[in-house]
Scaffold this motif. Structure first.
Motif: not given
Length: 125
Positions: A13-14, A16, A89, A92, A123-125
């Motif tokens: 996750q963003a 992290g 993000p 990524t 990387v997810s937002s």
């Protein structure tokens, strides 16, 4: 010949962190001139992330990762690490480590002769 094998990628996750590793083997890897990390996002050119000289006295970072990423190495393990904190993000990409035995630009992908297969970071937002 030189073999470079990256690992440590994944989904985070963003905000992290992840630590990538690059295990080097083959032709006297301890005598390399420089090692670097690059990344490539879909539809984009390969981008410089970080690099350091064999002596370790000089370390270089791309503007987009300064203050968030740290490159280090463990000579005994022939391994280079990329510690990535405060991930965004836009980080990524597929991350590659690279190595060369001759002088050249730390920032230019074409100056590196050996490359790993890459490890994907999402990387997810």
């Amino acid at each position: 010949q030189v073999q470079l094998v990256e690992s440590g990628g994944g989904l985070v996750q963003a905000g992290g962190s992840l630590r990538l590793s690059c295990l080097a083997s083959g032709r006297t890897v301890s005598n390399y001139y420089a090692m670097g990390w690059f990344r490539q996002a879909p539809g984009k050119e390969r981008e410089f992330v970080a690099a350091f000289s064999w002596s370790g006295s000089n370390t270089y970072y791309g503007d987009s990762v300064k203050g968030r990423f740290t490159v280090s190495r463990d000579n005994a393990k022939s391994t280079v690490y990329l510690q990535m904190n405060s991930l965004k993000p836009e980080d990524t990409a597929v991350y590659y480590c690279a190595l060369r035995f001759s002088a050249g630009s730390y920032y230019v992908a074409e100056s590196y002769a050996y490359w790993g297969q890459g490890t994907r970071v999402t990387v997810s937002s």
